[in-house]
Design a protein around this motif. Structure first.
Motif, PDB file in Angstrom:
ATOM      1  N   UNK A  12    -125.045  64.993  26.292  1.00 19.39           N
ATOM      2  CA  UNK A  12    -126.441  65.414  26.200  1.00 19.39           C
ATOM      3  C   UNK A  12    -127.359  64.233  25.873  1.00 19.39           C
ATOM      4  N   UNK A  13    -126.890  63.362  25.019  1.00 22.69           N
ATOM      5  CA  UNK A  13    -127.690  62.177  24.660  1.00 22.69           C
ATOM      6  C   UNK A  13    -127.874  61.251  25.850  1.00 22.69           C
ATOM      7  N   UNK A  14    -126.837  61.030  26.638  1.00 23.01           N
ATOM      8  CA  UNK A  14    -126.953  60.172  27.810  1.00 23.01           C
ATOM      9  C   UNK A  14    -127.911  60.766  28.826  1.00 23.01           C
ATOM     10  N   UNK A  15    -127.825  62.097  29.033  1.00 24.52           N
ATOM     11  CA  UNK A  15    -128.747  62.743  29.969  1.00 24.52           C
ATOM     12  C   UNK A  15    -130.185  62.625  29.465  1.00 24.52           C
ATOM     13  N   UNK A  16    -130.365  62.763  28.155  1.00 21.98           N
ATOM     14  CA  UNK A  16    -131.718  62.661  27.590  1.00 21.98           C
ATOM     15  C   UNK A  16    -132.298  61.237  27.773  1.00 21.98           C
ATOM     16  N   UNK A  17    -131.458  60.245  27.572  1.00 23.97           N
ATOM     17  CA  UNK A  17    -131.912  58.861  27.757  1.00 23.97           C
ATOM     18  C   UNK A  17    -132.278  58.582  29.206  1.00 23.97           C
ATOM     19  N   UNK A  18    -131.490  59.146  30.147  1.00 29.12           N
ATOM     20  CA  UNK A  18    -131.796  58.939  31.557  1.00 29.12           C
ATOM     21  C   UNK A  18    -133.080  59.640  31.967  1.00 29.12           C
ATOM     22  N   UNK A  19    -133.303  60.821  31.406  1.00 30.92           N
ATOM     23  CA  UNK A  19    -134.510  61.567  31.761  1.00 30.92           C
ATOM     24  C   UNK A  19    -135.757  61.033  31.048  1.00 30.92           C
TER      25      UNK A  19
END
Length: 296
Positions: free
Chosen positions: A45-52
Motif C-alpha cells: 500500500x505504501x509503494x502504491x501511495x508513493x507512485x500515485x
C-alpha cells in the motif's frame, strides 16, 4: 507395582509437556504468518501511495557565489560610499622662462597633462635675450594641485623661472585673424542686373563689417571679391563677442593666437581700471611673495 505406576506417571507428564510444546509452536507460527501478511500488505500500500503521489522536494535556499555575487557586492559598496567633494576649479596664468632648446615644450605640457590640467591656450616665443624663450600657459584646475605642478616645472633643468600671474594685475591680449564672406544670398547672378545687385550688396556688407571692426578697434587687412580678412587684438572675452557678431556674415576661417600676459607697471598707471585678475590682498606684515622669484 509402585515403580510401574511412577514410571507411567512420569511418562504421561512428558507426553503432556510435549503436546503442550507442539501447541505453543503451532500457535506462534500461525501468529507470525498473520503478522507477515499484514506487513506485506502495508508495504504494498505504501509503494502504491508513493507512485500515485510523487513527492516534490523543496529547494533549499542558495547563497549566490561567483562573479554575480562579487559584482553585486561591489555595486552596493560604490552606491553606499559618499562621493568626494569637488575641488574648486580656478583659472591660472603661468609664465615660464626657459632655455631655448628642443623638447622643453613637450616636457612642460607633459607635467600639466599628468596633473590633470586642461590647457586652454599656450603661447611660446623667443624673447629679447638670445637663447631665452617665454611660454605663457592659461589653464584651469585646483589651486592645491597647481602649487605641486609649479614645483615640478621649476625642477626641470631648462626652466629658469615659473611666474604665476593668477592673482596679479596684468595686461593680457589675444590676436585674431578671421576670414568672413561678404557675399549675400543673391551671389549666383544669372543676368547683369543680378550681378550689379550682388556687387552692391557685397559693398554694403563690407561697409557694415568695417564699422563693426572699428567698434572693436580691429582692422580689415584684406578684401577680395567674395571675402574679407579682419585682424583684432583684444581680450579673450572681446574676441568671443566679435566672433558672435560676425557669425551672420559667414565665418570661413578663424585663427586665435592664445593669451599673452605681462604684469602692469605698478600703482598709478594710466589704465588702472583695466585689470585681468583681482589684486591679491597682502598684509604689510608679510614679506614679498617668494614664489614669483626665480630659483637661486
Amino acid at each position: 507395582m509402585f515403580r510401574r505406576s511412577l514410571v507411567r506417571t512420569v511418562h504421561s507428564r512428558q507426553m503432556l509437556a510435549a503436546a503442550a510444546g507442539r501447541r505453543t509452536v503451532s500457535s506462534s507460527g500461525s501468529g507470525s504468518g498473520k503478522n507477515n501478511s499484514k506487513v506485506n500488505e502495508s508495504a504494498t500500500t505504501a509503494m502504491e501511495y508513493k507512485q500515485q503521489h510523487p513527492r516534490q522536494l523543496r529547494r533549499l535556499p542558495r547563497v549566490e557565489t561567483g562573479t554575480s555575487a562579487a559584482e553585486q557586492a561591489v555595486t552596493n559598496i560604490l552606491y553606499n560610499t559618499p562621493t568626494a567633494p569637488k575641488m574648486q576649479t580656478e583659472r591660472h596664468i603661468l609664465d615660464c622662462l626657459a632655455q631655448d632648446e628642443p623638447g622643453v615644450l613637450s616636457r612642460v605640457t607633459g607635467i600639466m597633462a599628468a596633473r590633470g590640467f586642461n590647457i586652454d591656450t599656450l603661447v611660446a616665443s623667443k624673447t629679447e635675450v638670445p637663447g631665452l624663450s617665454r611660454m605663457t600657459l592659461v589653464l584651469k584646475g585646483p589651486a592645491i594641485v597647481m602649487e605641486q605642478a609649479k614645483k615640478q616645472l621649476e625642477d626641470l633643468v631648462p626652466i629658469w623661472a615659473v611666474l604665476d600671474y593668477s592673482q596679479t594685475r596684468i595686461i593680457e591680449r589675444e590676436s585674431l585673424l578671421v576670414k568672413v564672406s561678404i557675399l549675400g544670398p543673391e551671389a549666383d547672378a544669372e543676368t547683369d542686373a543680378d550681378a550689379d545687385a550682388a556687387f552692391l550688396d557685397a559693398q554694403e556688407r563690407l561697409r557694415a563689417l568695417r564699422q563693426l571692426s572699428e567698434l572693436f578697434k580691429g582692422q580689415v587687412l584684406d578684401v577680395g571679391p567674395s571675402t574679407a580678412v579682419v585682424s583684432l587684438n583684444a581680450k579673450s572675452d572681446r574676441i568671443d563677442a566679435f566672433l558672435k557678431l560676425v557669425r551672420p556674415f559667414g565665418i570661413l576661417e578663424a585663427v586665435r593666437s592664445g593669451i599673452m600676459a605681462m604684469p602692469r607697471a605698478g600703482s598709478g598707471t594710466m589704465f588702472e581700471s583695466e585689470q585681468a585678475a583681482p589684486q591679491a590682498s597682502v598684509s604689510h606684515a608679510d614679506g614679498p611673495d617668494l614664489s614669483n622669484l626665480p630659483p637661486s
